[in-house]
Design an enzyme around this catalytic site. Structure first.
Site, PDB file in Angstrom:
ATOM      1  N   PHE A 238      42.631 -22.868 -62.846  1.00 23.53           N
ATOM      2  CA  PHE A 238      42.465 -23.683 -64.062  1.00 23.53           C
ATOM      3  C   PHE A 238      42.810 -22.791 -65.261  1.00 23.53           C
ATOM      4  CE2 PHE A 238      39.297 -25.132 -60.946  1.00 23.53           C
ATOM      5  CZ  PHE A 238      39.613 -26.480 -60.817  1.00 23.53           C
ATOM      6  N   ASP A 267      47.343 -24.228 -62.522  1.00 21.29           N
ATOM      7  CA  ASP A 267      46.871 -25.358 -63.327  1.00 21.29           C
ATOM      8  C   ASP A 267      47.667 -26.592 -62.908  1.00 21.29           C
ATOM      9  OD1 ASP A 267      45.117 -25.340 -66.167  1.00 21.29           O
ATOM     10  OD2 ASP A 267      46.404 -27.098 -65.900  1.00 21.29           O
ATOM     11  N   SER A 268      47.073 -27.765 -63.137  1.00 15.76           N
ATOM     12  CA  SER A 268      47.779 -28.996 -62.770  1.00 15.76           C
ATOM     13  C   SER A 268      48.651 -29.511 -63.909  1.00 15.76           C
ATOM     14  CB  SER A 268      46.775 -30.076 -62.359  1.00 15.76           C
ATOM     15  OG  SER A 268      45.880 -30.298 -63.428  1.00 15.76           O
ATOM     16  N   ALA A 294      44.025 -27.560 -57.995  1.00 18.06           N
ATOM     17  CA  ALA A 294      43.286 -26.351 -57.612  1.00 18.06           C
ATOM     18  C   ALA A 294      42.547 -26.536 -56.287  1.00 18.06           C
ATOM     19  CB  ALA A 294      42.305 -25.991 -58.711  1.00 18.06           C
ATOM     20  N   ASP A 314      37.638 -21.767 -63.897  1.00 13.99           N
ATOM     21  CA  ASP A 314      37.235 -22.312 -65.202  1.00 13.99           C
ATOM     22  C   ASP A 314      37.658 -23.781 -65.275  1.00 13.99           C
ATOM     23  OD1 ASP A 314      36.378 -22.657 -67.789  1.00 13.99           O
ATOM     24  OD2 ASP A 314      38.040 -21.550 -68.705  1.00 13.99           O
ATOM     25  N   CYS A 354      31.780 -25.807 -68.073  1.00 10.73           N
ATOM     26  CA  CYS A 354      31.638 -26.227 -69.471  1.00 10.73           C
ATOM     27  C   CYS A 354      31.017 -27.613 -69.554  1.00 10.73           C
ATOM     28  CB  CYS A 354      32.976 -26.170 -70.199  1.00 10.73           C
ATOM     29  SG  CYS A 354      34.229 -27.190 -69.446  1.00 10.73           S
TER      30      CYS A 354
END
Ligand code: SAH
Length: 411
Positions: A238, A267-268, A294, A314, A354
């Site tokens: 990520f 990352d996508s 991921a 992350d 987060c």
């Protein structure tokens, strides 16, 4: 016939009365009151400044009203407010002062200047990227023209930027029943720039570029700390525009020895990786970027017995609401378990969350659970949160959302 004096009827000031539960929230120093805790209101217009009372008519302070949000009021003062634009200007100056006087921001020209409730300015976020400022307006009250004017003028006077852009979150404007707007340059000429974090790692910023732009400034201190421990072959899962990955491969005054022999970012989002590649070039580094999901990629790598010395996780906020919590916990468990299995002895795991709805103790527990299933013991080297320019209010748990654990595997 006696003549009546021409008196214009004085409009009653908007006011509301709170239920006992609403009063208790304010007494708990939380600035939000939900619509269900408003006992009486006198036809308060959207975005108005309202005087707040308890049921017996005792004055409690002044709030910003939203006609559409479930959070009907956000307190802005425990006293009276005569001039909202002037108060907003004063609070912005005080947010700038708080960061300066306490030296909360060093070795960087990118940081958060105003963080909404945490800077006593509910609904306003302002970030600084070198000479370009980026603001976000999230509530009806902050969207009013005189308030916007005060925000722009204060930022110009205090910080002399080359440009101020507004980043619009279309979904939030819709929720707040505000007319749609485009992200745009509000003032000055410049909407893109280059900024530097942790004395040496450089990034592009483009305030008007496609989807989400800008950096995750809340991770700035964590980048530098993680870079102290990162070594060998690193995988940044990520990775977005390469925040951790670049800190692992660029030497800087803050972390002189970037000890990673290779760094791969996953990352996508293709636009995020394109920016990551541009950032790598800016720092004269060659990194590998992989576009993919991921979860699939980690499954594949684990099946192929891939090993790494440093892994960063992350992910985006898996739990956007309380209802998503269980699914979110499963997501964290799976990611952490796979990463832990892939770590070489002595390896480092940087594991972040987060999601506000996942508390620090929930997160700790799920990562511990993953370690148990991975049959490995970890030391907690660092248990961290957001950078200090993203202040946390003691009585407002919503202001504390980022968790960042740095773990070393001992066997
Ligand atoms: N570590 C980054 C921030 C990550 S934000 C930094 O410090 O800058 C979360 C990122 O996850 C976004 O870039 C998003 O594109 C990406 N993402 C979301 N779902 C994903 C998935 N299933 N697989 C890979 N990446 C994903």
């Amino acid at each position: 016939m006696p003549r009546k004096p021409a008196v214009s009827p004085k409009r009653a000031e908007p006011s509301i009365k709170l239920s006992a539960r609403g009063v208790a929230r304010l007494q708990g120093r939380h600035p939000w009151v939900y619509r269900s805790d408003i006992a009486e209101s006198n036809g308060v217009p959207p975005g108005a400044l309202v005087r707040v009372f308890d049921l017996r008519g005792k004055f409690l302070g002044t709030a910003l009203y939203s006609s559409s949000s479930q959070i009907a009021i956000r307190m802005i003062s425990h006293g009276s407010v005569a001039d909202l634009p002037a108060l907003v200007a004063e609070r912005i100056r005080s947010a700038i002062g708080y960061r300066k006087e306490n030296e909360l921001v060093s070795n960087t020209d990118a940081y958060r200047i105003v963080f909404s409730e945490a800077d006593f300015l509910p609904g306003l976020i302002v970030d600084c990227y070198n000479d370009v400022l980026c603001l976000q307006i999230l509530t009806q009250a902050m969207d009013a023209a005189p308030v916007r004017e005060a925000i722009l003028q204060t930022l110009r006077e205090e910080l002399q930027p080359a440009g101020i852009v507004e980043r619009v979150d279309a979904r939030i404007r819709e929720l707040e029943q505000l007319p749609p707007l485009q992200s745009r340059l509000l003032w000055g000429e410049k909407s893109s720039t280059v900024f530097t974090m942790n004395s040496g790692v450089r990034f592009h910023y483009d305030g008007l570029e496609g989807q989400k732009t800008g950096a995750f400034l809340d991770q700035r201190e964590n980048y530098a700390v993680a870079a102290q421990y990162a070594h060998g072959e690193a995988l940044d899962v990520f990775c977005y525009q390469g925040g951790f990955a670049l800190h692992f491969s660029v030497n800087s005054a803050v972390h002189p020895a970037a000890r990673c022999s290779s760094v791969t970012g996953v990352d996508s989002s293709r636009p995020a990786l394109e920016m990551a590649e541009k950032n790598a070039a800016l720092n004269e580094r060659e990194l590998e970027w992989i576009e993919g999901n991921a979860f699939d990629l980690l499954r594949e790598y684990a099946a192929a017995d891939r090993r790494y010395d440093t892994i960063v996780l992350d992910p985006p906020a898996f739990a956007k609401t309380k209802r998503d919590l269980e699914k979110a916990m499963r997501g964290y468990k799976e990611l952490n378990l796979r990463a832990m299995k892939m770590l070489r002895p002595g390896g480092i795991l940087v594991s972040c969350s987060c999601s506000y709805h996942v508390s620090a103790s929930d997160f700790f527990e799920v990562v511990a659970d993953a370690a148990r299933d991975a049959h490995k013991s970890f030391r907690v080297v660092e248990n961290r949160g957001a950078a200090k320019d993203h202040p946390m209010l003691l009585n407002v748990p919503e202001t504390s959302y980022l968790k960042c654990l740095i773990l070393t595997v001992s066997d």
